[in-house]
Write a protein that holds these residues in place. Structure first.
Motif, mmCIF file in Angstrom:
data_model
loop_
_atom_site.group_PDB
_atom_site.id
_atom_site.type_symbol
_atom_site.label_atom_id
_atom_site.label_comp_id
_atom_site.label_asym_id
_atom_site.label_seq_id
_atom_site.Cartn_x
_atom_site.Cartn_y
_atom_site.Cartn_z
ATOM 1 N N PRO A 118 0.819 -1.216 0.000
ATOM 2 C CA PRO A 118 0.000 0.000 0.000
ATOM 3 C C PRO A 118 0.853 1.267 0.000
ATOM 4 O O PRO A 118 1.798 1.406 0.769
ATOM 5 C CB PRO A 118 -0.804 -0.126 1.303
ATOM 6 C CG PRO A 118 -0.856 -1.594 1.561
ATOM 7 C CD PRO A 118 0.460 -2.138 1.097
ATOM 8 N N GLY A 119 0.520 2.183 -0.913
ATOM 9 C CA GLY A 119 1.242 3.448 -1.018
ATOM 10 C C GLY A 119 2.427 3.425 -1.952
ATOM 11 O O GLY A 119 2.983 4.479 -2.263
ATOM 12 N N ARG A 121 4.563 3.458 -5.297
ATOM 13 C CA ARG A 121 4.396 3.952 -6.664
ATOM 14 C C ARG A 121 5.113 3.031 -7.641
ATOM 15 O O ARG A 121 6.177 2.518 -7.339
ATOM 16 C CB ARG A 121 4.941 5.375 -6.793
ATOM 17 C CG ARG A 121 4.111 6.412 -6.069
ATOM 18 C CD ARG A 121 4.612 7.820 -6.329
ATOM 19 N NE ARG A 121 3.771 8.823 -5.709
ATOM 20 C CZ ARG A 121 2.697 9.372 -6.287
ATOM 21 N NH1 ARG A 121 2.366 9.008 -7.514
ATOM 22 N NH2 ARG A 121 1.975 10.280 -5.658
ATOM 23 N N GLU A 135 -4.940 -3.549 -5.534
ATOM 24 C CA GLU A 135 -5.702 -2.511 -6.225
ATOM 25 C C GLU A 135 -4.770 -1.361 -6.577
ATOM 26 O O GLU A 135 -4.035 -0.860 -5.718
ATOM 27 C CB GLU A 135 -6.861 -2.009 -5.365
ATOM 28 C CG GLU A 135 -7.929 -3.066 -5.130
ATOM 29 C CD GLU A 135 -9.138 -2.523 -4.381
ATOM 30 O OE1 GLU A 135 -9.090 -1.326 -3.972
ATOM 31 O OE2 GLU A 135 -10.107 -3.263 -4.206
ATOM 32 N N ASP A 137 -4.275 2.491 -8.350
ATOM 33 C CA ASP A 137 -4.897 3.766 -8.737
ATOM 34 C C ASP A 137 -4.174 4.296 -9.971
ATOM 35 O O ASP A 137 -2.991 4.629 -9.914
ATOM 36 C CB ASP A 137 -4.795 4.767 -7.583
ATOM 37 C CG ASP A 137 -5.575 6.054 -7.867
ATOM 38 O OD1 ASP A 137 -5.677 6.447 -9.039
ATOM 39 O OD2 ASP A 137 -6.077 6.654 -6.902
ATOM 40 N N PRO A 147 -10.081 2.702 -8.151
ATOM 41 C CA PRO A 147 -8.929 1.795 -8.247
ATOM 42 C C PRO A 147 -9.246 0.585 -9.119
ATOM 43 O O PRO A 147 -10.395 0.152 -9.219
ATOM 44 C CB PRO A 147 -8.676 1.396 -6.788
ATOM 45 C CG PRO A 147 -9.347 2.440 -5.968
ATOM 46 C CD PRO A 147 -10.531 2.889 -6.767
ATOM 47 N N SER A 160 1.270 4.982 -11.838
ATOM 48 C CA SER A 160 0.171 4.596 -10.963
ATOM 49 C C SER A 160 0.723 4.210 -9.593
ATOM 50 O O SER A 160 1.943 4.140 -9.399
ATOM 51 C CB SER A 160 -0.611 3.431 -11.577
ATOM 52 O OG SER A 160 0.248 2.351 -11.888
ATOM 53 N N VAL A 163 -3.140 1.246 -3.829
ATOM 54 C CA VAL A 163 -4.012 1.788 -2.782
ATOM 55 C C VAL A 163 -4.420 0.718 -1.776
ATOM 56 O O VAL A 163 -4.824 1.051 -0.654
ATOM 57 C CB VAL A 163 -5.271 2.437 -3.399
ATOM 58 C CG1 VAL A 163 -4.904 3.665 -4.203
ATOM 59 C CG2 VAL A 163 -6.036 1.458 -4.268
ATOM 60 N N ALA A 164 -4.315 -0.542 -2.166
ATOM 61 C CA ALA A 164 -4.695 -1.615 -1.244
ATOM 62 C C ALA A 164 -4.067 -2.914 -1.702
ATOM 63 O O ALA A 164 -3.744 -3.097 -2.886
ATOM 64 C CB ALA A 164 -6.221 -1.753 -1.172
#
Length: 348
Positions: A118-119, A121, A135, A137, A147, A160, A163-164
């Motif tokens: 998560p988070g 890039r 997921e 984004d 997402p 992108s 996010v999860a």
């Protein structure tokens, strides 16, 4: 999943992306304000303020609108470019020789196994090889706010972020081949293109501005030049519409016909548009006097010189035009004259 070995990393293609920065705010303002189009309109606006009525100078607001639209559009592009540039500065976790390592973006190589959480890039493009409720984004790239759920075998794009969930992917495109790098490169060219490029090559910077200055700025000068004591007449709006609507339709049809007849050659359309516009100005300027004839004649002479002199023809990116464009312009002008006579909208 062991990832690449040290030997494979040593010979693989590296994620080398040149640092690109967008233009500064002063440069954006300067590029959109100091244009040939704004210069022409600004000079005409100043002349009207000095020698005419201030009400006739309201067309000068075109300068403000033209500059503001360009500045706002480029500032929005600058924000996106700056956000994409940040992507190339975030460290990434890869697995090599069976061990997880944190490395700089420039140390990523083609085929690296990159771990996601998560988070995180995505700095390069790749194919998902493992996913647990992963997921992504992609709103920065596609504008889609929701997402996207990723499964093994799905493609992921640089630019992108996660996010999860968690997962891993194999880098398939690095460096300037990655999607974010290509997008940034294309968006950083800072040029204006013609809506249709008929000759199969990119338009040079400033050509639309030069054509607009010739076909819009100069006619605006003639339309607002002569003062008149008749500030308001009964039925003014219907009178203008009875002239402007048929004249506009005829002029537009003539330009499209000329463009098509010349096989998509822009010069033919410019010639037709100028001649029709010039004739409309002749009709509006009646009754003619010495100074009006001199100004209108000078306008025609300058356009003829622009077509005749090789250096000016190259500056405006004009060809030789053609007699077909002239014939179509004559027919369109005759149609406008007939419409004027039928509607009785102009003085003689």
């Amino acid at each position: 999943m062991e990832g690449l070995t040290s030997a494979q990393v040593a010979v693989a293609k590296r994620n080398t992306v040149p640092r690109r920065t967008s233009r500064s705010l002063p440069a954006i303002i300067r590029a959109n304000v100091l244009t040939l189009f704004n210069l022409v309109i600004g000079v005409l606006w100043a002349l009207i303020l000095i020698f005419g009525e201030w009400q006739d100078s309201l067309f000068g607001l075109v300068i403000v609108a033209n500059a503001m639209i360009g500045i706002v559009q480029e500032l929005r592009a600058k924000r996106t470019l700056d956000q994409l540039a940040v992507v190339n500065e975030v460290p990434v976790t890869v697995r090599r020789d069976g061990r997880d390592q944190r490395i700089r973006p420039g140390q990523i190589v083609l085929g690296d196994l990159i771990l996601l959480g998560p988070g995180d890039r995505l700095l390069v493009d790749g194919e998902v090889v493992a996913a647990e409720w992963l997921e992504i984004d992609e709103s920065l790239l596609t504008g889609e706010a929701d997402p996207v759920h990723k499964q093994p075998g799905d493609q992921v794009l640089s630019g992108s972020f996660v996010v999860a969930g968690s997962g891993a992917f194999t880098a398939t495109k690095v460096g300037e081949d990655a999607y974010a790098a290509r997008l940034t490169k294309q968006a950083s060219r800072f040029f204006y293109a013609l809506a249709a490029v008929a000759r199969g090559r990119p338009a040079r910077h400033g050509v639309p501005v030069r054509v607009n200055a010739l076909t819009i700025g100069v006619p605006a000068f003639f339309l607002a030049l002569a003062p008149t004591a008749e500030r308001s007449l009964p039925g003014f709006v219907p009178c203008v519409l009875r002239f402007a609507v048929p004249a506009g339709l005829i002029a537009g049809a003539g330009v499209i016909l000329s463009f098509s007849a010349a096989g998509g050659e822009r010069t033919a359309a410019v010639v037709t548009l100028f001649l029709v516009t010039w004739w409309v100005l002749v009709l509006i300027a009646r009754p003619l006097n010495t100074w009006k004839i001199a100004l209108i004649g000078a306008m025609a002479a300058l356009f003829a010189l622009a077509l005749a002199i090789p250096s000016t023809r190259a500056f405006f990116e004009l060809g030789t035009g053609g007699w077909a464009a002239v014939a179509i312009a004559v027919a369109a002008s005759a149609g406008i004259s007939a419409a004027v006579k039928l509607t009785g909208t102009l003085r003689t």
